[in-house]
Scaffold this motif. Structure first.
Motif, short mmCIF file in Angstrom:
data_model
loop_
_atom_site.label_atom_id
_atom_site.label_comp_id
_atom_site.label_asym_id
_atom_site.label_seq_id
_atom_site.Cartn_x
_atom_site.Cartn_y
_atom_site.Cartn_z
N GLU A 151 -9.95 -0.12 -3.54
CA GLU A 151 -11.25 0.05 -2.73
C GLU A 151 -12.21 0.92 -3.53
O GLU A 151 -11.79 2.17 -3.57
CB GLU A 151 -11.26 0.21 -1.20
CG GLU A 151 -12.74 0.48 -0.60
CD GLU A 151 -13.36 -0.87 -0.70
OE1 GLU A 151 -14.59 -0.57 -1.12
OE2 GLU A 151 -13.05 -1.99 -0.32
N THR A 186 -8.83 -8.83 0.96
CA THR A 186 -7.98 -8.72 0.00
C THR A 186 -6.72 -8.86 0.20
O THR A 186 -5.90 -8.41 1.09
CB THR A 186 -7.92 -7.08 -0.59
OG1 THR A 186 -9.27 -6.38 -0.56
CG2 THR A 186 -6.92 -6.54 -1.55
N GLN A 236 0.83 -1.16 0.08
CA GLN A 236 -0.03 0.11 -0.03
C GLN A 236 0.70 1.08 -0.16
O GLN A 236 1.90 1.34 0.80
CB GLN A 236 -0.84 -0.02 1.13
CG GLN A 236 -1.56 0.92 1.34
CD GLN A 236 -3.04 1.24 0.78
OE1 GLN A 236 -3.41 0.26 0.09
NE2 GLN A 236 -3.56 2.52 0.49
N ALA A 288 -10.96 -2.28 3.59
CA ALA A 288 -11.41 -2.68 2.58
C ALA A 288 -12.71 -3.34 2.79
O ALA A 288 -13.14 -3.65 4.03
CB ALA A 288 -10.72 -3.46 1.94
N SER A 289 -13.60 -3.30 1.69
CA SER A 289 -15.01 -4.23 1.76
C SER A 289 -15.02 -5.52 1.57
O SER A 289 -15.78 -5.95 1.93
CB SER A 289 -15.93 -3.30 0.92
OG SER A 289 -15.64 -3.49 -0.34
N LYS A 297 -7.78 4.02 3.31
CA LYS A 297 -8.35 3.03 2.42
C LYS A 297 -7.52 2.44 1.67
O LYS A 297 -6.67 2.78 1.13
CB LYS A 297 -9.46 3.86 1.63
CG LYS A 297 -10.47 3.24 0.79
CD LYS A 297 -11.55 3.99 0.00
CE LYS A 297 -11.02 4.90 -0.89
NZ LYS A 297 -12.18 5.45 -1.85
N TYR A 298 -8.07 1.01 1.41
CA TYR A 298 -7.13 0.27 0.49
C TYR A 298 -6.95 1.02 -0.88
O TYR A 298 -7.99 1.41 -1.18
CB TYR A 298 -7.77 -1.44 0.40
CG TYR A 298 -6.79 -2.23 -0.30
CD1 TYR A 298 -5.64 -2.59 0.19
CD2 TYR A 298 -7.15 -2.61 -1.57
CE1 TYR A 298 -5.22 -3.63 -0.37
CE2 TYR A 298 -6.68 -3.51 -2.32
CZ TYR A 298 -5.32 -4.06 -1.69
OH TYR A 298 -4.46 -4.90 -2.48
#
Length: 121
Positions: A42, A119, A4, A115-116, A38-39
């Motif tokens: 995402e 991942t 990231q 993340a949703s 946030k990723y």
């Protein structure tokens, strides 16, 4: 260490980040300085309103998930996953201190992405 590309790292030099984390840890030795972003890929979740947190080391990670969910104002049915160290899912049963021991960056911060969906890689 991680894949990231954290905005926090892009905006501050290593020395500036290290100085900040050292100062925070000196004032609050029982807390862990955390950066949450946030990723990178995402698409469903919003950007969190603040990215720096100072969290008690003994706090279970499921409480950290609750904090992030509240900051994002997520519906209870929306999934949320926290990852540390680039791609390791944060276990809800571990403490923030345990995660920090394993994944703390050399600058002194613990970097976490949300993340949703799970991942990996």
């Amino acid at each position: 260490m991680d894949k990231q590309n954290f905005e926090f790292k892009r905006n501050l030099t290593f020395d500036e980040r290290k100085k900040q984390s050292k100062s925070m840890r000196r004032l609050y030795s029982d807390k862990t300085p955390i950066i949450i972003e946030k990723y990178r890929s995402e698409k469903q979740l919003p950007i969190i309103d603040r990215n720096r947190y100072l969290v008690p080391q003994h706090l279970p990670c499921h409480k950290l998930v609750e904090i992030v969910r509240r900051r994002l104002t997520l519906h209870p049915s929306q999934a949320l996953f926290l990852l540390a160290g680039g791609n390791s899912l944060v276990s809800n049963s571990t403490s923030v201190g345990e995660v920090a021991e394993q994944f703390r960056d050399p600058d002194g911060f613990l970097y976490i992405v949300y993340a949703s969906q799970e991942t990996f890689g």
